[in-house]
Motif scaffolding. Structure first.
Motif, PDB file in Angstrom:
ATOM      1  N   ALA A  54      -6.815  -7.103  10.412  1.00 35.53           N
ATOM      2  CA  ALA A  54      -7.914  -6.376   9.395  1.00 35.53           C
ATOM      3  C   ALA A  54      -7.381  -5.768   8.000  1.00 35.53           C
ATOM      4  N   ARG A  55      -6.178  -4.506   9.057  1.00 34.02           N
ATOM      5  CA  ARG A  55      -5.811  -3.765   7.206  1.00 34.02           C
ATOM      6  C   ARG A  55      -5.153  -4.521   5.993  1.00 34.02           C
ATOM      7  N   ARG A  69      -6.053  -7.302   5.325  1.00 33.55           N
ATOM      8  CA  ARG A  69      -7.018  -7.759   4.134  1.00 33.55           C
ATOM      9  C   ARG A  69      -7.833  -7.113   3.540  1.00 33.55           C
ATOM     10  N   GLU A  70      -7.876  -5.880   3.475  1.00 37.24           N
ATOM     11  CA  GLU A  70      -8.192  -4.485   2.622  1.00 37.24           C
ATOM     12  C   GLU A  70      -7.642  -4.565   2.222  1.00 37.24           C
ATOM     13  N   ASP A 125       0.677  -1.209  -0.057  1.00 34.93           N
ATOM     14  CA  ASP A 125      -0.125   0.204   0.115  1.00 34.93           C
ATOM     15  C   ASP A 125       1.232   1.226  -0.046  1.00 34.93           C
ATOM     16  N   ALA A 133      -8.459  -4.566  -2.079  1.00 38.98           N
ATOM     17  CA  ALA A 133      -8.733  -3.714  -3.041  1.00 38.98           C
ATOM     18  C   ALA A 133      -7.503  -4.106  -3.718  1.00 38.98           C
TER      19      ALA A 133
END
Length: 180
Positions: free
Chosen positions: A122-123, A125-126, A85, A130
């Protein structure tokens, strides 16, 4: 899945591990294997006190189950947030980017360590969801090369599998539990 919809379960209940699908596509299979290994780490830690989770089963090594949770928090953060990211964030446990610092769980608690780990998972996975495809690439400054999301997913499975092997020995040394 637990009631929160997380394959890693929750701290308050039993963690359910869901085996990877036998006929899915590559991305779904990689995602499922990674979630299986994430859940395995949680299972290895279930039913233990903070003190037990901090115990170093093989001194002088600082390795403990809680140290593994903290280390894998850093691994999740690095590969998904910092690399894929491109987020400008540092490590959770070391401002100097010392990946070994996370292993020192001498004053850590289950609540703190798992909350941070679950937030990073969780982040991650996001970010993975995406991404357009496994072919998405990003620059890994540490390796000074571009890496694909596919490589990151494989690397994360490797990282968890390796450390879950450590967790097997740590748990057995604590209370004799094996095969979880």
């Amino acid at each position: 899945m637990d009631t929160a919809g997380s394959p890693c379960g929750s701290l308050s209940g039993m963690t359910e591990r869901i085996g990877p699908p036998l006929t899915a596509g590559e991305r779904e299979t990689l995602r499922a294997f990674l979630d299986f290994h994430r859940a395995t780490l949680a299972v290895k830690c279930e039913g233990l006190s903070d003190e037990d989770l901090r115990k170093q089963a093989s001194p002088p090594s600082t390795l403990s189950l809680l140290g593994l949770v903290r280390h894998l928090t850093e691994v999740e953060r690095t590969w998904f947030r910092m690399v894929i990211d491109g987020e400008d964030v540092g490590l959770v446990y070391s401002p100097s980017m010392d990946y070994q610092a996370a292993y020192d769980a001498s004053s850590a608690t289950r609540e703190e360590a798992f909350a941070l780990w679950e937030a990073e998972v969780a982040r991650s996975r996001e970010i993975e969801l995406a991404a357009e495809s496994l072919d998405v690439t990003a620059y890994n400054a540490r390796w000074e090369e571009e890496v694909s999301l596919r490589l990151v997913m494989h690397h994360m499975i490797h990282e968890y599998a390796r450390h879950n092997g450590h967790a097997d020995f740590l748990r057995e040394a604590l209370d004799g539990v094996t095969g979880v």
